[in-house]
Write an enzyme that holds these catalytic residues in place. Sequence first.
Site, PDB file in Angstrom:
ATOM      1  N   THR A   1       0.825  -1.205   0.000  1.00 28.56           N
ATOM      2  CA  THR A   1       0.000   0.000   0.000  1.00 28.56           C
ATOM      3  C   THR A   1       0.860   1.256   0.000  1.00 28.56           C
ATOM      4  O   THR A   1       1.998   1.238   0.470  1.00 28.56           O
ATOM      5  CB  THR A   1      -0.897  -0.005   1.260  1.00 28.56           C
ATOM      6  OG1 THR A   1      -1.531   1.270   1.391  1.00 28.56           O
ATOM      7  CG2 THR A   1      -0.099  -0.262   2.533  1.00 28.56           C
ATOM      8  N   ASP A   2       0.278   2.353  -0.477  1.00 30.71           N
ATOM      9  CA  ASP A   2       1.001   3.632  -0.425  1.00 30.71           C
ATOM     10  C   ASP A   2       1.114   4.157   1.019  1.00 30.71           C
ATOM     11  O   ASP A   2       1.909   5.055   1.296  1.00 30.71           O
ATOM     12  CB  ASP A   2       0.326   4.684  -1.325  1.00 30.71           C
ATOM     13  CG  ASP A   2      -1.119   5.002  -0.947  1.00 30.71           C
ATOM     14  OD1 ASP A   2      -1.668   4.357  -0.019  1.00 30.71           O
ATOM     15  OD2 ASP A   2      -1.711   5.897  -1.586  1.00 30.71           O
ATOM     16  N   GLU A   3       0.321   3.577   1.932  1.00 28.75           N
ATOM     17  CA  GLU A   3       0.328   4.103   3.311  1.00 28.75           C
ATOM     18  C   GLU A   3       1.663   3.891   4.019  1.00 28.75           C
ATOM     19  O   GLU A   3       1.940   4.533   5.030  1.00 28.75           O
ATOM     20  CB  GLU A   3      -0.806   3.470   4.130  1.00 28.75           C
ATOM     21  CG  GLU A   3      -2.165   3.785   3.551  1.00 28.75           C
ATOM     22  CD  GLU A   3      -3.314   3.601   4.530  1.00 28.75           C
ATOM     23  OE1 GLU A   3      -3.066   3.429   5.734  1.00 28.75           O
ATOM     24  OE2 GLU A   3      -4.465   3.648   4.072  1.00 28.75           O
TER      25      GLU A   3
ATOM     26  N   TYR B   1      -1.830  -0.452  10.965  1.00 26.18           N
ATOM     27  CA  TYR B   1      -1.994  -1.116   9.661  1.00 26.18           C
ATOM     28  C   TYR B   1      -0.789  -0.837   8.769  1.00 26.18           C
ATOM     29  O   TYR B   1      -0.153  -1.767   8.255  1.00 26.18           O
ATOM     30  CB  TYR B   1      -3.278  -0.639   8.970  1.00 26.18           C
ATOM     31  CG  TYR B   1      -3.324  -0.973   7.485  1.00 26.18           C
ATOM     32  CD1 TYR B   1      -3.422  -2.287   7.046  1.00 26.18           C
ATOM     33  CD2 TYR B   1      -3.245   0.043   6.512  1.00 26.18           C
ATOM     34  CE1 TYR B   1      -3.443  -2.596   5.681  1.00 26.18           C
ATOM     35  CE2 TYR B   1      -3.261  -0.259   5.154  1.00 26.18           C
ATOM     36  CZ  TYR B   1      -3.364  -1.579   4.753  1.00 26.18           C
ATOM     37  OH  TYR B   1      -3.372  -1.884   3.403  1.00 26.18           O
TER      38      TYR B   1
ATOM     39  N   LYS C   1       2.170  -3.361   7.279  1.00 25.65           N
ATOM     40  CA  LYS C   1       2.437  -3.549   5.843  1.00 25.65           C
ATOM     41  C   LYS C   1       3.889  -3.195   5.529  1.00 25.65           C
ATOM     42  O   LYS C   1       4.552  -3.869   4.747  1.00 25.65           O
ATOM     43  CB  LYS C   1       1.481  -2.697   4.999  1.00 25.65           C
ATOM     44  CG  LYS C   1       0.024  -3.126   5.025  1.00 25.65           C
ATOM     45  CD  LYS C   1      -0.249  -4.505   4.453  1.00 25.65           C
ATOM     46  CE  LYS C   1      -0.069  -4.584   2.956  1.00 25.65           C
ATOM     47  NZ  LYS C   1      -0.493  -5.914   2.419  1.00 25.65           N
TER      48      LYS C   1
HETATM   49  P1  NAD Z   1      -9.899  -7.178   2.145  1.00 29.98           P
HETATM   50  O1  NAD Z   1      -9.914  -6.896   3.597  1.00 29.98           O
HETATM   51  O2  NAD Z   1     -11.110  -6.882   1.321  1.00 29.98           O
HETATM   52  O3  NAD Z   1      -9.568  -8.719   1.888  1.00 29.98           O
HETATM   53  C1  NAD Z   1      -8.569  -9.404   2.601  1.00 29.98           C
HETATM   54  C2  NAD Z   1      -8.744 -10.892   2.325  1.00 29.98           C
HETATM   55  O4  NAD Z   1      -7.707 -11.584   3.060  1.00 29.98           O
HETATM   56  C3  NAD Z   1     -10.071 -11.461   2.813  1.00 29.98           C
HETATM   57  O5  NAD Z   1     -10.617 -12.319   1.861  1.00 29.98           O
HETATM   58  C4  NAD Z   1      -9.710 -12.222   4.084  1.00 29.98           C
HETATM   59  O6  NAD Z   1     -10.566 -13.306   4.369  1.00 29.98           O
HETATM   60  C5  NAD Z   1      -8.292 -12.676   3.757  1.00 29.98           C
HETATM   61  N1  NAD Z   1      -7.491 -12.916   4.968  1.00 29.98           N
HETATM   62  C6  NAD Z   1      -7.336 -12.077   6.017  1.00 29.98           C
HETATM   63  N2  NAD Z   1      -6.562 -12.654   6.965  1.00 29.98           N
HETATM   64  C7  NAD Z   1      -6.217 -13.868   6.486  1.00 29.98           C
HETATM   65  C8  NAD Z   1      -5.416 -14.940   6.990  1.00 29.98           C
HETATM   66  N3  NAD Z   1      -4.843 -14.849   8.192  1.00 29.98           N
HETATM   67  N4  NAD Z   1      -5.257 -16.046   6.228  1.00 29.98           N
HETATM   68  C9  NAD Z   1      -5.846 -16.136   5.009  1.00 29.98           C
HETATM   69  N5  NAD Z   1      -6.623 -15.168   4.488  1.00 29.98           N
HETATM   70  C10 NAD Z   1      -6.805 -14.037   5.210  1.00 29.98           C
HETATM   71  O7  NAD Z   1      -8.620  -6.448   1.583  1.00 29.98           O
HETATM   72  P2  NAD Z   1      -8.395  -5.651   0.214  1.00 29.98           P
HETATM   73  O8  NAD Z   1      -8.877  -4.280   0.372  1.00 29.98           O
HETATM   74  O9  NAD Z   1      -8.872  -6.491  -0.895  1.00 29.98           O
HETATM   75  O10 NAD Z   1      -6.793  -5.600   0.198  1.00 29.98           O
HETATM   76  C11 NAD Z   1      -6.038  -6.672  -0.353  1.00 29.98           C
HETATM   77  C12 NAD Z   1      -4.568  -6.348  -0.257  1.00 29.98           C
HETATM   78  O11 NAD Z   1      -4.286  -5.136  -0.951  1.00 29.98           O
HETATM   79  C13 NAD Z   1      -4.072  -6.119   1.182  1.00 29.98           C
HETATM   80  O12 NAD Z   1      -2.795  -6.669   1.292  1.00 29.98           O
HETATM   81  C14 NAD Z   1      -4.031  -4.607   1.316  1.00 29.98           C
HETATM   82  O13 NAD Z   1      -3.054  -4.221   2.243  1.00 29.98           O
HETATM   83  C15 NAD Z   1      -3.662  -4.201  -0.103  1.00 29.98           C
HETATM   84  N6  NAD Z   1      -4.113  -2.860  -0.527  1.00 29.98           N
HETATM   85  C16 NAD Z   1      -5.440  -2.498  -0.389  1.00 29.98           C
HETATM   86  C17 NAD Z   1      -5.859  -1.267  -0.878  1.00 29.98           C
HETATM   87  C18 NAD Z   1      -7.301  -0.819  -0.769  1.00 29.98           C
HETATM   88  O14 NAD Z   1      -7.605   0.326  -1.087  1.00 29.98           O
HETATM   89  N7  NAD Z   1      -8.230  -1.676  -0.383  1.00 29.98           N
HETATM   90  C19 NAD Z   1      -4.934  -0.396  -1.479  1.00 29.98           C
HETATM   91  C20 NAD Z   1      -3.590  -0.793  -1.567  1.00 29.98           C
HETATM   92  C21 NAD Z   1      -3.203  -2.037  -1.113  1.00 29.98           C
HETATM   93  O1  DAU Z   2      -4.108   4.059   0.503  1.00 30.13           O
HETATM   94  C1  DAU Z   2      -4.348   2.694   0.412  1.00 30.13           C
HETATM   95  C2  DAU Z   2      -5.177   2.252   1.590  1.00 30.13           C
HETATM   96  O2  DAU Z   2      -6.489   2.766   1.394  1.00 30.13           O
HETATM   97  C3  DAU Z   2      -5.228   0.729   1.754  1.00 30.13           C
HETATM   98  O3  DAU Z   2      -3.934   0.258   2.022  1.00 30.13           O
HETATM   99  C4  DAU Z   2      -6.183   0.339   2.882  1.00 30.13           C
HETATM  100  O4  DAU Z   2      -6.288  -1.076   2.945  1.00 30.13           O
HETATM  101  C5  DAU Z   2      -7.536   0.937   2.596  1.00 30.13           C
HETATM  102  O5  DAU Z   2      -8.401   0.652   3.670  1.00 30.13           O
HETATM  103  C6  DAU Z   2      -7.436   2.447   2.376  1.00 30.13           C
HETATM  104  O6  DAU Z   2      -7.125   3.122   3.615  1.00 30.13           O
HETATM  105  P1  DAU Z   2      -7.854   4.496   4.044  1.00 30.13           P
HETATM  106  O7  DAU Z   2      -7.770   4.620   5.511  1.00 30.13           O
HETATM  107  O8  DAU Z   2      -7.380   5.633   3.203  1.00 30.13           O
HETATM  108  O9  DAU Z   2      -9.364   4.144   3.560  1.00 30.13           O
HETATM  109  P2  DAU Z   2     -10.797   4.386   4.238  1.00 30.13           P
HETATM  110  O10 DAU Z   2     -11.816   4.040   3.211  1.00 30.13           O
HETATM  111  O11 DAU Z   2     -10.891   3.774   5.581  1.00 30.13           O
HETATM  112  O12 DAU Z   2     -10.803   5.975   4.438  1.00 30.13           O
HETATM  113  C7  DAU Z   2     -10.641   6.861   3.343  1.00 30.13           C
HETATM  114  C8  DAU Z   2     -10.653   8.266   3.906  1.00 30.13           C
HETATM  115  O13 DAU Z   2     -11.967   8.553   4.411  1.00 30.13           O
HETATM  116  C9  DAU Z   2      -9.703   8.463   5.068  1.00 30.13           C
HETATM  117  O14 DAU Z   2      -9.163   9.776   5.029  1.00 30.13           O
HETATM  118  C10 DAU Z   2     -10.599   8.326   6.301  1.00 30.13           C
HETATM  119  C11 DAU Z   2     -11.927   8.861   5.818  1.00 30.13           C
HETATM  120  N1  DAU Z   2     -13.118   8.252   6.431  1.00 30.13           N
HETATM  121  C12 DAU Z   2     -13.219   6.898   6.448  1.00 30.13           C
HETATM  122  C13 DAU Z   2     -14.292   6.283   7.028  1.00 30.13           C
HETATM  123  C14 DAU Z   2     -14.409   4.776   7.056  1.00 30.13           C
HETATM  124  C15 DAU Z   2     -14.111   9.039   6.973  1.00 30.13           C
HETATM  125  O15 DAU Z   2     -14.031  10.276   6.934  1.00 30.13           O
HETATM  126  N2  DAU Z   2     -15.179   8.445   7.566  1.00 30.13           N
HETATM  127  C16 DAU Z   2     -15.305   7.092   7.629  1.00 30.13           C
HETATM  128  O16 DAU Z   2     -16.308   6.591   8.197  1.00 30.13           O
END
Ligand code: NAD
Ligand code: DAU
Length: 348
Positions: free
Chosen positions: A131-133, A156, A160
């Site tokens: 992730t970019d975080e 988190y 990562k």
């Molecule tokens: P998600 O939470 O939707 O899905 C995670 C999946 O991993 C689920 O299916 C869950 O059951 C499985 N999982 C969790 N713990 C596990 C374990 N111990 N063993 C086996 N399976 C397990 O997540 P996502 O948003 O699809 O993110 C997927 C990946 O991409 C993550 O590594 C996250 O850090 C990365 N990522 C997410 C975003 C985003 O915006 N969602 C952005 C950048 C990177």
């Molecule tokens: O940047 C990549 C990341 O983006 C991924 O690595 C993470 O897995 C993914 O969850 C996401 O993280 P964020 O914290 O940026 O996403 P989230 O949707 O939780 O929040 C987006 C923005 O909105 C953040 O600034 C927090 C704000 N927010 C979020 C929620 C859930 C609110 O203001 N209210 C809310 O209820």
Amino acid sequence: MMNILITGGAGFIGSHVVRLFVNKYPNYDIYNLDSLTYAGNLENLKDIENKPNYSFIKGDINDSEFVNSVFKKHKFDSVIHLAAESHVDRSIEDPLAFVKTNVIGTMVLLNAFKNTWKDDFDNKLFYHISTDEVYGSLGQTGLFIETTSYDPNSPYSASKASSDHFVRAYGETYGMPYVITNCSNNYGQNQFPEKLIPLFINNIINNKALPVYGDGNYTRDWLYVQDHAIAIDLVFHKGKNKETYNIGGFNEWKNIDLVKLLCRKMDVELGRKNGASEELITFVKDRPGHDLRYAIDASKIKNELGWMPSVTFEQGLEKTVKWYLSNEEWLNNVISGQYQSYYEKQYN
Ligand code: NAD
Ligand code: DAU
């Protein structure tokens, strides 16, 4: 023929990656290993579950005995590792759960992969999805590049970052081939409704308050999930060993502006009067350690591999809103946890 293990394939991004690989590469055997936490949902993969090149394996990446036995049986050539605890707010409540899956779980996979191929890593690849975080927070200007120093602020992002370091360390120490991609915020169909966009869509449908953290002046760079999956396919096949690629949408939005745009779209789709959904916006207590701004410079993947997002934010958001509105059953099942009964029925 390739034997590919995709972890976390029942989750949001993972399910799009699994679908793309299963449909695009009938000669690859795709194994989806997922423990089906609250975020994992096999309904996401209903359309491909009977394909001959797809198999689901239920299991926990923290369980080294189990992971080792699966590697022994299937001898995966490559791993695309997405399984993770992914929600920042949950990491604030329960940091240890994030260390377990994101750090220890990644270590278990790294060990299993290394021990399977240590004598010959030829044509093998461990692809770690990050992730970019990990780069921390930007001020009002600047962009994250691949060499930006790591500076994570939440449990988190710290977990990562730690897993990214271990992947690199295995590359240097054991000669394990790897790539890492660091992506910005994804949105699209099948995202669990705890994340900003699907949470707010669900709340608007149900006329519930839209809890905007702090003053809403936080900025994220949004990418349509299917464009992330396309980028992963490209990096998997064309990325260079030991390289990192940043992936982003060239699409920065302040939360409050994005929420207002979403409200306007939802009013149109639901046939409500213009401004009705905006009235639901409620400013609430800020997220502790809330990163001000993320923004990705994705020029490396663009210039070296020719990747660009294929849909505009307008188009992606439109598709997303329409999908949630026509999949309310999915939404309600996910929230109520009833998708577990789907799994039990399907796999006993
Ligand atoms: P998600 O939470 O939707 O899905 C995670 C999946 O991993 C689920 O299916 C869950 O059951 C499985 N999982 C969790 N713990 C596990 C374990 N111990 N063993 C086996 N399976 C397990 O997540 P996502 O948003 O699809 O993110 C997927 C990946 O991409 C993550 O590594 C996250 O850090 C990365 N990522 C997410 C975003 C985003 O915006 N969602 C952005 C950048 C990177
Ligand atoms: O940047 C990549 C990341 O983006 C991924 O690595 C993470 O897995 C993914 O969850 C996401 O993280 P964020 O914290 O940026 O996403 P989230 O949707 O939780 O929040 C987006 C923005 O909105 C953040 O600034 C927090 C704000 N927010 C979020 C929620 C859930 C609110 O203001 N209210 C809310 O209820």
